[in-house]
Design a protein around this motif. Structure first.
Motif, PDB file in Angstrom:
ATOM      1  N   UNK A 118      16.317  27.561   3.781  1.00  0.00           N
ATOM      2  CA  UNK A 118      14.879  27.623   3.515  1.00  0.00           C
ATOM      3  C   UNK A 118      14.549  26.840   2.252  1.00  0.00           C
ATOM      4  N   UNK A 119      13.589  25.932   2.362  1.00  0.00           N
ATOM      5  CA  UNK A 119      13.074  25.199   1.211  1.00  0.00           C
ATOM      6  C   UNK A 119      11.599  25.525   1.063  1.00  0.00           C
ATOM      7  N   UNK A 120      11.147  25.672  -0.174  1.00  0.00           N
ATOM      8  CA  UNK A 120       9.744  25.929  -0.477  1.00  0.00           C
ATOM      9  C   UNK A 120       9.195  24.753  -1.278  1.00  0.00           C
ATOM     10  N   UNK A 121       8.035  24.263  -0.875  1.00  0.00           N
ATOM     11  CA  UNK A 121       7.336  23.210  -1.592  1.00  0.00           C
ATOM     12  C   UNK A 121       6.048  23.803  -2.148  1.00  0.00           C
ATOM     13  N   UNK A 122       5.847  23.686  -3.445  1.00  0.00           N
ATOM     14  CA  UNK A 122       4.646  24.214  -4.093  1.00  0.00           C
ATOM     15  C   UNK A 122       3.605  23.104  -4.127  1.00  0.00           C
ATOM     16  N   UNK A 123       2.554  23.236  -3.344  1.00  0.00           N
ATOM     17  CA  UNK A 123       1.487  22.239  -3.300  1.00  0.00           C
ATOM     18  C   UNK A 123       1.453  21.510  -1.974  1.00  0.00           C
ATOM     19  N   UNK A 124       0.286  21.510  -1.335  1.00  0.00           N
ATOM     20  CA  UNK A 124       0.145  20.902  -0.023  1.00  0.00           C
ATOM     21  C   UNK A 124      -0.635  19.613  -0.022  1.00  0.00           C
ATOM     22  N   UNK A 125      -0.603  18.882  -1.138  1.00  0.00           N
ATOM     23  CA  UNK A 125      -1.239  17.571  -1.171  1.00  0.00           C
ATOM     24  C   UNK A 125      -0.247  16.534  -0.649  1.00  0.00           C
TER      25      UNK A 125
END
Length: 462
Positions: free
Chosen positions: A12-19
């Motif tokens: 599982x990878x998490x990316x902070x920010x959906x721009x």
């Protein structure tokens, strides 16, 4: 410090920010992880519309050559789809009336192209493509408020519903890898300090540049075949202006000035400010055009680079990308390109068969993807009057390189050899070293300064 990034076998990878930077990072991480969660503060619109989390979204955005190439690599056929949506393709210098350093550029055949459609349109297209992958999930309306783990490894993020207040329940989302793509206002340095890690050193350079933007319907009676206008500011003339097509007969107009000379955001003041430019061609265009939006201002334009690549007590399993890593003065139009080029760098670093990726080696690759844009933006801004910050101090080679680059700019306006190399470097299509190639260097050092048009070349044959 544990330096194993742990992407091989990542669940599982998490990316902070959906721009853009976050979405494109998620696109790459989906090639390595079982699941990628993109955490976004906003509720994203269903269509190509502006959203609050992109405060600069109503202002000028261009997709330059380096970004086009990177996006087509990440999302094959992307620029064809962008063009089908109506994004204007502008060739330079052919399609632009450009003034710089006291000279008008000859409108010779184009040696570079960029797309100038609305930012929300491009982001929407990227979002549609990335979220079509079932491995990528978008978690909307959710704020990241911290990290979990310790100084040796990040193990997840702490989240709460946006707008629920500081006393709202905070939940934990576990992750093998966390990527900060939350933009120039990132809180990651504080989050790292909270888990006992060391925040990165920040390099800054701020000219105090501010700009105002308004959308106009182009005048029907302006006798020109140019698609846009560009007055490039410099140390001797600090006012700037850009007029570019958005599509459907609408143009976006941006006026800029430095600290203490910011463009006003009221309608009459905005039009009056345009008269400060070194030639009235843009103010005359504005006077005959039809305004179709309010004036929107923007003030946060400092160059900021966070040096996660340097040694320090920082955890494995945490990366920064996009503006959270390196934010540029937006006036140079590099941000979207660097977001895409950083994702390409991330893909190559994670897929390198020669070595196991580590936090530090991947972070260095991400910083490397932004280096040329930083050199251009910070290099130009440190020459502007009133520039502040530790990156504003001239380096040992600045005087010699500055002398050469001044000659490049003098000749770029009229010499197609120098102008072509100059544009390819500025659009991140070629490295800055291309400006020192033998053919270019001969023209720079030995060639004449070609005469420029006395007046704005409103037609190609001017």
């Amino acid at each position: 410090m544990t330096d194993d990034l742990g992407t091989r076998g990542t669940r599982h990878a998490v990316v902070i920010g959906g721009s853009l930077a976050g979405l494109l990072a998620a696109r790459v991480l989906a090639e390595h992880a079982e699941k990628v969660t993109v955490v976004e503060r906003d509720r994203v619109p269903d269509g190509p519309e502006a959203r609050p989390g992109v405060p600069q979204g109503r202002h000028l955005h261009v997709l330059i050559a380096g970004g086009q190439r990177a996006l087509d690599e990440l999302l094959p056929g992307f620029t064809d789809e962008l063009r089908e949506l109506g994004a204007p393709k502008v060739g330079v210098p052919e399609d632009m009336v450009q003034w710089q350093s006291g000279r008008w550029f000859r409108r010779t055949p184009a040696t570079a192209h960029f797309y100038s459609g609305p930012r929300p349109q491009l982001e929407w297209l990227v979002r549609q493509r990335v979220l079509a992958d079932p491995r990528v999930e978008l978690l909307q309306g959710t704020e990241t408020v911290g990290l979990t783990g310790d100084a040796s490894r990040v193990r997840g993020v702490r989240l709460r519903e946006r707008g629920a207040g500081p006393d709202a329940e905070v939940r934990t989302l576990e992750a093998d890898l966390v990527v900060d793509a939350s933009g120039r206002s990132t809180k990651a340095p504080d989050w790292l300090a909270d888990i006992g890690a060391e925040a990165p050193h920040e390099e800054t350079l701020d000219t105090g540049l501010a700009y105002g933007t308004r959308v106009y319907k182009a005048p029907a009676d302006f006798d020109t075949d140019a698609l846009g206008y560009y007055v490039v500011p410099g140390p001797a003339q600090t006012y700037g202006a850009v007029v570019l097509p958005l599509g459907d007969g609408h143009h976006l107009v941006t006026l800029s000035g430095l600290r203490g000379e910011e463009p006003p955001t009221d309608e009459s003041g905005f039009e009056e400010y345009a008269k400060r430019l070194p030639h009235p061609v843009i103010s005359e265009w504005i006077a005959r055009a039809e305004p179709v939006s309010p004036v929107h201002g923007f003030r946060r334009t400092a160059n900021v680079r966070r040096r996660y690549d340097r040694p320090g007590r920082r955890p494995a399993g945490f990366l920064a990308t996009g503006d959270a890593l390196c934010a540029f003065n937006p006036i140079y139009g590099q941000g979207m390109a660097v977001a895409a080029m950083s994702a390409v760098a991330l893909r190559r670093a994670l897929s390198d068969p020669r070595r196991t990726p580590t936090t530090r080696t991947v972070q260095k690759a991400l910083l490397g993807a932004s280096r040329q844009a930083w050199d251009i933006s910070a290099g130009a801004d440190k020459k502007m009057p009133g520039a502040l910050g530790d990156a504003a101090r001239p380096g040992p080679l600045d005087q010699a390189v500055g002398w050469y680059l001044r000659r490049v700019q003098e000749r770029a306006a009229g010499d197609p050899v120098v102008g072509g190399a100059f544009r390819r470097a500025l659009t991140l299509a070629e490295p800055l070293t291309a400006l020192f190639a033998p053919r270019v260097a001969r023209a720079v050092l030995l060639g004449p300064v070609h005469p420029s048009p006395a007046e704005p070349p409103l037609r190609r044959d001017a």
